[in-house]
Design a protein around this motif. Structure first.
Motif, PDB file in Angstrom:
ATOM      1  N   GLU A  89      -1.618   1.111  -9.418  1.00  0.00           N
ATOM      2  CA  GLU A  89      -1.737   1.659  -8.073  1.00  0.00           C
ATOM      3  C   GLU A  89      -2.876   1.009  -7.284  1.00  0.00           C
ATOM      4  N   LEU A  97      -2.020  -2.127  -5.636  1.00  0.00           N
ATOM      5  CA  LEU A  97      -1.217  -1.920  -4.418  1.00  0.00           C
ATOM      6  C   LEU A  97      -2.123  -1.673  -3.212  1.00  0.00           C
ATOM      7  N   LYS A 137      -2.383  -3.939   0.049  1.00  0.00           N
ATOM      8  CA  LYS A 137      -2.180  -3.315   1.367  1.00  0.00           C
ATOM      9  C   LYS A 137      -3.295  -3.733   2.338  1.00  0.00           C
ATOM     10  N   ALA A 156       4.273   2.195  -3.510  1.00  0.00           N
ATOM     11  CA  ALA A 156       4.431   0.967  -2.709  1.00  0.00           C
ATOM     12  C   ALA A 156       5.267   1.261  -1.466  1.00  0.00           C
ATOM     13  N   LEU A 158       4.758  -1.308   1.670  1.00  0.00           N
ATOM     14  CA  LEU A 158       4.764  -2.636   1.042  1.00  0.00           C
ATOM     15  C   LEU A 158       6.195  -3.006   0.647  1.00  0.00           C
ATOM     16  N   ILE A 170       8.641  -4.540  -2.227  1.00  0.00           N
ATOM     17  CA  ILE A 170       8.894  -4.974  -3.607  1.00  0.00           C
ATOM     18  C   ILE A 170      10.201  -5.757  -3.628  1.00  0.00           C
TER      19      ILE A 170
END
Ligand SMILES: *Cc1c(COP(=O)(O)O)cnc(C)c1O
Length: 439
Positions: free
Chosen positions: A132, A135, A139, A181, A186, A188
């Motif tokens: 996490e 991420l 970000k 995410a 974001l 993936i």
């Protein structure tokens, strides 16, 4: 005079020579004392052909950390592989030979912020993550990156188990991470794993690809545009090893779980491409005999060579491995139980614990095959013993294949087997340049 003045160019061998004869020429030139490598580019070309034939659906991204030689990177770039980089410096090295940033995956799940910023600055946007916090970092500095979630799936037998350090649990953690995410906005695009380097458990690829499918489906469910699966590394690279068993498992599993050819499949082979291309020659510079106290007969011999566990044999310190020395000169001397020691004053600097060898003399050479992966890159010149230099060769066929490719230049090559500083007439280095150029 030593190999020290070596240039980075690839030496085109005459038809009567091969990597082994070049090793002999250098070792027996009378001027070479330091340990040295011969790198055979033809071996790397054969590996690439083998990969293309046996796993045609899988695009290789060479793992640069395995051997970051500029020559290796250039040759692989010319052959058409892509690259797996683990740091800012590796990214720069690959870009420096003219590779487009779209041919790089930043496959380190835990990246320092400055390296992430660098990836953003140079346009390397494909990258892995497994937690996490990563991420949130992404970000912050690279919100448009294309993310590949790394799951854990460990081979039962491997030389090194990377799962101890990286990879999220595909069932307990992956769905949550993907939700996070998603909520961060974001993107993936795929799933990756690494079963462990030097994997000796081919069926694990089936299990890992099956697990990837589930994670992939969760991504589709969340609305991500899932298009990539990355089967990592773990492929064998030593002489005589074959890709067959793993290739069969991988091809079948892809057919079963990812039959849609629209899904891009990539891998991150390191060892596979370079292990067998590098051969090391080390010199016996000292020797000691152990004798029976009663009758004075010789019981065993200790040899000291000029490369050891602080140099090319670093892997011995963290993973016990069988190392097989080959005496360069065949002899008819009697065979003794022998041990082989590195050059430093440290007692752990021992390369071979016990082996039967014909008695060697000071100045003799021992040759070690399959030394191209994870050796030279971790070697240090501890205690003033330099790390070996590399002399790179190619046969004429390989040279013809490479010389006109994009990213390779004629100036990368030099005609002739041996380093230029060996005395004229040494060994077999009497090539007729006209015959090579005119055909
Ligand atoms: C080390 C590493 C590789 C290369 O593994 P090999 O077993 O040498 O093929 C590939 N991917 C990642 C993420 C790695 O850390």
């Amino acid at each position: 005079m030593q190999l020290g003045k070596l240039d980075e160019r690839i030496h085109v061998m005459d038809a009567s020579s091969n990597a082994w004869s070049v090793i002999k020429d250098i070792a027996q030139s009378g001027v070479q004392e330091e340990a040295f490598y011969v790198c055979d580019i033809g071996d790397i070309i054969s590996k690439h052909k083998e990969w293309k034939i046996k796993m045609p659906r899988v695009q290789p991204y060479y793992a640069v950390k395995c051997n970051d030689s500029l020559t290796v990177i250039e040759v692989l770039a010319a052959l058409g592989t892509c690259f797996d980089c683990a740091s800012k410096a590796e990214i720069n090295k690959v870009l420096s030979v003219g590779v487009d940033p779209s041919r790089i995956i930043f496959a380190h799940p835990a990246k320092p912020l400055s390296h992430l910023r660098h990836a953003a600055a140079v346009g390397v946007d494909l990258m892995t993550f497994d937690g996490e916090r990563e991420l949130h970092k992404i970000k912050k500095v690279f919100p448009t990156a294309k993310l590949v979630i790394r799951i854990r799936c460990d081979a039962a037998i491997a030389k090194s188990c990377l799962g101890k350090k990286f990879g999220c649990d595909p069932e307990r953690e992956a769905p949550h991470l993907m939700n996070v995410a998603h909520s961060l906005g974001l993107e993936i695009v795929g799933v990756s794993f690494h079963v462990g380097s030097g994997c000796d458990d081919p069926p694990i690829y089936h299990k890992a690809i099956a697990a990837s499918r589930k994670v992939f489906d969760h991504g589709v469910f969340l609305g991500f545009s899932m298009k990539l699966i990355d089967i990592g590394g773990g492929f064998p690279g030593e002489k005589g090893c074959s890709l067959d068993r793993i290739a069969q498992v991988v091809n079948n599993a892809l057919e079963e779980f990812f039959p849609d050819c629209g899904t891009q499949v990539i891998a991150e082979p390191g060892r596979f491409y370079v292990a067998s291309a590098y051969t090391l020659a080390a010199n016996v510079h000292s020797k000691r005999e152990l004798r029976n106290v009663k009758d004075g007969s010789k019981t065993s011999v200790m040899y000291y060579i000029n490369d050891g566990v602080y140099g090319s044999f670093n892997f011995i310190l963290y993973a016990p491995a069988k190392v097989t020395p080959i005496p360069l000169k065949g002899t008819k001397h009697a065979v003794y139980p022998s041990s082989i020691w590195g050059p430093t004053c440290e007692d752990i600097d021992k390369v071979v614990n016990f082996i039967f060898l014909p008695e060697l003399s000071i100045g003799d050479w021992l040759v070690f095959e399959n030394m191209g992966a994870y050796n030279l890159q971790v070697a240090s010149p501890f205690s003033g013993f330099p790390t070996p230099k590399v002399h790179t060769v190619i046969d004429e066929r390989g040279w013809r294949l490479l010389k006109n490719k994009d990213l390779m230049k004629e100036t990368h090559f030099v005609i002739g087997n041996s380093p230029p500083n060996l005395p004229p007439g040494t060994g077999r280095d009497t090539i007729d340049e006209k015959s090579v150029f005119s055909t």
